[in-house]
Each structure stands twice: as structure tokens, then as C-alpha cells.
Design a protein around this motif. Sequence first.
Motif, mmCIF file in Angstrom:
data_model
loop_
_atom_site.group_PDB
_atom_site.id
_atom_site.type_symbol
_atom_site.label_atom_id
_atom_site.label_comp_id
_atom_site.label_asym_id
_atom_site.label_seq_id
_atom_site.Cartn_x
_atom_site.Cartn_y
_atom_site.Cartn_z
ATOM 1 N N ASN A 45 0.795 -1.230 0.000
ATOM 2 C CA ASN A 45 0.000 0.000 0.000
ATOM 3 C C ASN A 45 0.825 1.276 0.000
ATOM 4 O O ASN A 45 0.279 2.371 0.082
ATOM 5 C CB ASN A 45 -0.981 0.010 1.186
ATOM 6 C CG ASN A 45 -0.283 0.039 2.549
ATOM 7 O OD1 ASN A 45 0.869 0.441 2.673
ATOM 8 N ND2 ASN A 45 -1.005 -0.398 3.585
ATOM 9 N N ASN A 46 2.173 1.150 -0.067
ATOM 10 C CA ASN A 46 3.006 2.350 0.014
ATOM 11 C C ASN A 46 4.315 2.117 -0.735
ATOM 12 O O ASN A 46 4.917 1.050 -0.604
ATOM 13 C CB ASN A 46 3.290 2.672 1.490
ATOM 14 C CG ASN A 46 3.748 4.098 1.704
ATOM 15 O OD1 ASN A 46 4.806 4.490 1.227
ATOM 16 N ND2 ASN A 46 2.959 4.876 2.426
ATOM 17 N N PRO A 47 4.778 3.091 -1.513
ATOM 18 C CA PRO A 47 6.012 2.900 -2.285
ATOM 19 C C PRO A 47 7.301 3.110 -1.497
ATOM 20 O O PRO A 47 8.389 2.895 -2.043
ATOM 21 C CB PRO A 47 5.894 3.966 -3.385
ATOM 22 C CG PRO A 47 5.119 5.073 -2.735
ATOM 23 C CD PRO A 47 4.115 4.377 -1.842
ATOM 24 N N TRP A 48 7.220 3.529 -0.232
ATOM 25 C CA TRP A 48 8.429 3.867 0.531
ATOM 26 C C TRP A 48 9.298 2.634 0.720
ATOM 27 O O TRP A 48 8.841 1.596 1.211
ATOM 28 C CB TRP A 48 8.030 4.432 1.893
ATOM 29 C CG TRP A 48 9.097 5.230 2.584
ATOM 30 C CD1 TRP A 48 9.230 6.578 2.588
ATOM 31 C CD2 TRP A 48 10.172 4.716 3.383
ATOM 32 N NE1 TRP A 48 10.332 6.943 3.339
ATOM 33 C CE2 TRP A 48 10.931 5.830 3.827
ATOM 34 C CE3 TRP A 48 10.576 3.435 3.752
ATOM 35 C CZ2 TRP A 48 12.059 5.685 4.633
ATOM 36 C CZ3 TRP A 48 11.709 3.291 4.546
ATOM 37 C CH2 TRP A 48 12.433 4.416 4.984
ATOM 38 N N ARG A 49 10.573 2.735 0.322
ATOM 39 C CA ARG A 49 11.548 1.658 0.501
ATOM 40 C C ARG A 49 12.859 2.268 1.002
ATOM 41 O O ARG A 49 13.414 3.172 0.365
ATOM 42 C CB ARG A 49 11.827 0.905 -0.807
ATOM 43 C CG ARG A 49 10.611 0.282 -1.465
ATOM 44 C CD ARG A 49 10.071 -0.913 -0.684
ATOM 45 N NE ARG A 49 8.991 -1.549 -1.407
ATOM 46 C CZ ARG A 49 7.708 -1.171 -1.352
ATOM 47 N NH1 ARG A 49 7.363 -0.125 -0.595
ATOM 48 N NH2 ARG A 49 6.785 -1.810 -2.036
ATOM 49 N N GLY A 50 13.376 1.749 2.079
ATOM 50 C CA GLY A 50 14.600 2.300 2.638
ATOM 51 C C GLY A 50 15.765 2.260 1.670
ATOM 52 O O GLY A 50 16.585 3.185 1.635
ATOM 53 N N ALA A 51 15.854 1.208 0.866
ATOM 54 C CA ALA A 51 16.971 1.068 -0.063
ATOM 55 C C ALA A 51 16.933 2.110 -1.172
ATOM 56 O O ALA A 51 17.964 2.373 -1.796
ATOM 57 C CB ALA A 51 16.971 -0.331 -0.683
ATOM 58 N N GLU A 52 15.784 2.696 -1.423
ATOM 59 C CA GLU A 52 15.661 3.729 -2.443
ATOM 60 C C GLU A 52 15.691 5.130 -1.844
ATOM 61 O O GLU A 52 16.260 6.053 -2.422
ATOM 62 C CB GLU A 52 14.355 3.534 -3.236
ATOM 63 C CG GLU A 52 14.206 2.161 -3.854
ATOM 64 C CD GLU A 52 15.367 1.789 -4.755
ATOM 65 O OE1 GLU A 52 15.876 2.675 -5.477
ATOM 66 O OE2 GLU A 52 15.775 0.610 -4.745
ATOM 67 N N VAL A 53 15.085 5.304 -0.686
ATOM 68 C CA VAL A 53 15.002 6.628 -0.062
ATOM 69 C C VAL A 53 16.330 7.035 0.567
ATOM 70 O O VAL A 53 16.800 8.159 0.384
ATOM 71 C CB VAL A 53 13.878 6.661 0.991
ATOM 72 C CG1 VAL A 53 13.867 7.996 1.728
ATOM 73 C CG2 VAL A 53 12.522 6.413 0.340
ATOM 74 N N ALA A 54 16.946 6.124 1.315
ATOM 75 C CA ALA A 54 18.151 6.504 2.066
ATOM 76 C C ALA A 54 19.130 5.346 2.179
ATOM 77 O O ALA A 54 19.457 4.907 3.287
ATOM 78 C CB ALA A 54 17.771 7.022 3.444
ATOM 79 N N PRO A 55 19.625 4.834 1.056
ATOM 80 C CA PRO A 55 20.684 3.827 1.149
ATOM 81 C C PRO A 55 21.960 4.466 1.677
ATOM 82 O O PRO A 55 22.035 5.688 1.834
ATOM 83 C CB PRO A 55 20.854 3.380 -0.309
ATOM 84 C CG PRO A 55 20.507 4.611 -1.097
ATOM 85 C CD PRO A 55 19.375 5.246 -0.328
ATOM 86 N N MET A 56 22.957 3.663 1.936
ATOM 87 C CA MET A 56 24.258 4.213 2.284
ATOM 88 C C MET A 56 24.699 5.167 1.165
ATOM 89 O O MET A 56 24.535 4.866 -0.019
ATOM 90 C CB MET A 56 25.287 3.104 2.454
ATOM 91 C CG MET A 56 24.992 2.134 3.571
ATOM 92 S SD MET A 56 25.079 2.935 5.196
ATOM 93 C CE MET A 56 24.787 1.516 6.279
ATOM 94 N N GLY A 57 25.242 6.329 1.548
ATOM 95 C CA GLY A 57 25.722 7.281 0.551
ATOM 96 C C GLY A 57 24.645 8.056 -0.173
ATOM 97 O O GLY A 57 24.948 8.792 -1.123
ATOM 98 N N ALA A 58 23.385 7.941 0.240
ATOM 99 C CA ALA A 58 22.300 8.687 -0.415
ATOM 100 C C ALA A 58 22.642 10.168 -0.468
ATOM 101 O O ALA A 58 23.249 10.713 0.458
ATOM 102 C CB ALA A 58 20.992 8.477 0.339
ATOM 103 N N ASN A 59 22.245 10.832 -1.544
ATOM 104 C CA ASN A 59 22.583 12.248 -1.667
ATOM 105 C C ASN A 59 21.546 13.025 -2.446
ATOM 106 O O ASN A 59 20.895 12.500 -3.349
ATOM 107 C CB ASN A 59 23.970 12.413 -2.313
ATOM 108 C CG ASN A 59 24.077 11.714 -3.650
ATOM 109 O OD1 ASN A 59 23.768 12.282 -4.690
ATOM 110 N ND2 ASN A 59 24.507 10.453 -3.634
ATOM 111 N N ILE A 60 21.406 14.272 -2.063
ATOM 112 C CA ILE A 60 20.539 15.245 -2.729
ATOM 113 C C ILE A 60 21.430 16.408 -3.128
ATOM 114 O O ILE A 60 22.149 16.951 -2.286
ATOM 115 C CB ILE A 60 19.415 15.714 -1.784
ATOM 116 C CG1 ILE A 60 18.517 14.531 -1.391
ATOM 117 C CG2 ILE A 60 18.589 16.830 -2.433
ATOM 118 C CD1 ILE A 60 17.668 14.787 -0.171
ATOM 119 N N GLN A 61 21.410 16.757 -4.390
ATOM 120 C CA GLN A 61 22.307 17.798 -4.901
ATOM 121 C C GLN A 61 21.495 18.867 -5.628
ATOM 122 O O GLN A 61 20.610 18.560 -6.412
ATOM 123 C CB GLN A 61 23.322 17.180 -5.870
ATOM 124 C CG GLN A 61 24.301 18.168 -6.485
ATOM 125 C CD GLN A 61 25.291 17.473 -7.413
ATOM 126 O OE1 GLN A 61 25.595 16.295 -7.247
ATOM 127 N NE2 GLN A 61 25.783 18.204 -8.405
#
Length: 460
Positions: A389-405
Motif C-alpha cells: 500500500n506504500n512505495p516507501w523503501r529504505g533502499a531507495e530513499v536513504a541507502p548508504m551514501g544517499a545524496n541530494i544535490q
Amino acid sequence: MKRTAPLSVAVAVSMTASLAAGVLFTAGTAAAHDRSGASRVDRDLYGTKAPYEPQGRPGHYQKAPKGFAPVFTENVARHGSRAMSDGEDGEAVLAVLGRAQEQGALTDLGARLAPQVRTLLTAASTLGFGNLSARGADEQRQTALRMEQRLPSLFRSIAADRRPVVVETSGVARAVASAGAFTAGLTAGEPALAGTIKAPVTDKNLLYFHKQPQNADYQAYLASDPDLAAVLSAVEHEPRTARAARHAVGRLFRAGFAEAMSTEEQVSFARSLHALYSAAPDLSVEAPGVDLTPFLAHDDARWFAYLDDAEEFYQSGPAFSGRTITYRMAGVLLDDLLAQAGARAAGTSGNGAVLRFTHAEEIEPLAVLLGLPGSTEQADPEEPYTYRNNPWRGAEVAPMGANIQWDLFADTPADGRPAAYLVRMLYNEKETAFKSSCRPVAKGSYFYPLDELKHCLAHS
């Protein structure tokens, strides 16, 4: 993030029916493997411990509108892959394996597990529990090299004009080490940058805000919110948890030993095993011979990853419908992104880049505020978060090294009018649209007027 202790089974029962109806449990087979041994298809088995993989396509980024060139860049990055926080899960698994060995109760598969766990624990202890691993350092270096390669003219001008590259961290060792690896990657790509990169400074209010006194209400939510406690207990006590634990235990121990373990003991063992399973790819250099994938069936690993994702979702993600307690505190970081870009555009800052290194507990709520894909959908209090029921996945949202630029572009008007400024956002190096309330310069463009973002990203 530490697992939350469940409440009594009775508390959880009221939510079990809706949870059982909504859980998607997807079986599958392993696909091509990356350097860690983690399947690219099955990154969800590792949750937020999944090693970093860039999502962008080099050579396929949109070109800036005619006349615009990059003048500034800034990021917010999670630290790279690391050792687990402590040896607690490893010691717990070894204790049960030791008892079973004394009783001659290990299966052939079970007899192979303890040496793997000991090797992993030794590697983590030698490195330092919680510290950045060699893989994590390489993730940061390579991300920096790709940043420099995407913006070569910007970094050449930063070096030529001696414009500062500001580096900020949470002050936690793995974040500081990530900053060092990242800046080393930048100078490897453009050696002349070496004299422009400032010594890292610690800003806990900005990059470790979830632990600061001003967010005591959030800390109280984690410690004692009844809705949070109830939903996590319901997830933990969903019948699939006991079945997965029983199956995992049954593969490693002979029937008599496994049956003598209580359901709680089986679940505790299986979750500790999954924690090690998730941590192993991050230590692929320090413990190259460790492969824990044979010891948890795919379906069982996926279930325990879901339990971890549920905790992340409710503790640092979008959480409950109508509540903002888990993410409004990230406003300080969003405001800083806007302020740094705005100062560069206004000419009140000469910085060439601002680089920030932080943690999943900061990336996840910031993703909600920014409206990043798969990060925002909340859960009804009466219908717990599930993979269906929800698309939130830890491996996609905040894996190791996740970054927003954010990359800031300016035009160079010849008619004397003020320069115009556009911002492009990359999320794990993929061009990403801002939330739907923000209007780009043209339909389908990833470039947004800076003034537009100041309005559409406003938050209370």
C-alpha cells in the motif's frame, strides 16, 4: 536505527487483520550482482543498509537552457557504507549457535554460519563499530568524481577564482570520514581544488538535528508515542514474522532444538541474523569472504527487511497521515539549501560549493519535505504501512551514501538586466523534479527558477 521493543501481543492483535491483508510479500530470484554480492534487483532485502548505487545516466542529463552555466553546487549526503553500530547482533547469534553446537543440534548449513559471523564481527571491530568502511569511502570518492565530471566548468572556475568549498558534517566519525573521502575524490578529478577546500566544520543543529534539544518533542515521540508503539508492535507480531523466523531457525538447527525455542527467541535470533545479513555487503572489503545470503531464504530476508523499513518509515519517514512530527524538523536543512543558493545568487556569498554529510535520520525527513519520489506517502493510522500500500523503501530513499544535490545555474545577460538563476536537483545522481507545486521553466524540464523554489518549498 535501533529496533523498537514491541509491546505485548494483545496490543498488536487489534491491527493484525488490516496488516495481514495489506502486506505484499514478493518472492524472487537473485539477479546480476554488484561488487558487494548484493543483488541489484533485490536491494530491498537490505533496507537502508543497502550499498550506494548511482541512479543517474551519464551522458543523458538535460542541458541547461541556452545562456545558462553552473555557478554553484551544494549537496546533502548520507555517510557511505559502514560497519554495524555494535557487536550485539553478532554476539546474540553466536550465543545460540554455541548452545546448539554443544547439543549437536546444528544442521550442515547451521554449522557453516558461526565462522562467517566471527569473521564479520572481527572485521567490524578492527575497523571500529560504526565507522566508514573501505566500500563507503569509495562510494563517496566516486560520487565526488561524477559530480566534478558533470560540472567541469564550475569546478575549474572554483579552482581558478579560489572560491571556497565549504564542508559541513554532523561531527560523527563516519560522516567526517565521508567528507574526507568525498573531497579527496574532488581533488583527484581537479587537483587545483586542493587549496579551496575548507576544513570540515561540525553543525549538529543542521546535520544531526534529530538528536538536538530543540527537537525534544520528536525524541518523546520515539520514546513514548502510543500510536507509534502500537503500529510497530502490530508489524512485529504479524503472523508472517513468526513463520519467517521459524523457517529461518529450522534451516539452521535440528528440529528438537528449534522447537524448544520460544517464538520470541526465534524472532529475536532471526532479526539479529538479518541485521548481520544486511551489514555484510557494507564490509565487502574488510570481510571479503563473508557471504550470509545462504543462511536466510530470500522470502525470509525480504520479510525482515520489511520490518526494518516499517521502523524507518514510522520513525524518520512520512509516518502517520495528518502528523508532521517525523519530518518538520528537517525544515532547518531545507532552509539552508535555499539560503545558500540564494546567497550565491544575491552576491552575498562567494562560496563555490557547500558539501554536507549527515545520516539517514536527516535524509529521510528532508526527502518528505522536498516531495522526493517514493518518500512522501503517509499511512492511515488504521492501515499500517506495507509494501503493497506504500512505495516507501529504505533502499531507495536513504541507502548508504544517499545524496541530494542542487546545482545553481546563471545566465549572463548582455543588456544590463539582473542575472536569472535556475536550480536543478539530483537525487542519488538522478535528475529529479521538485514537488508538483513547483513550476519548472518549461514543461518536462528539470530546471526551476530559484525564486519559484523559494515560494513553492515554503513550509510552516
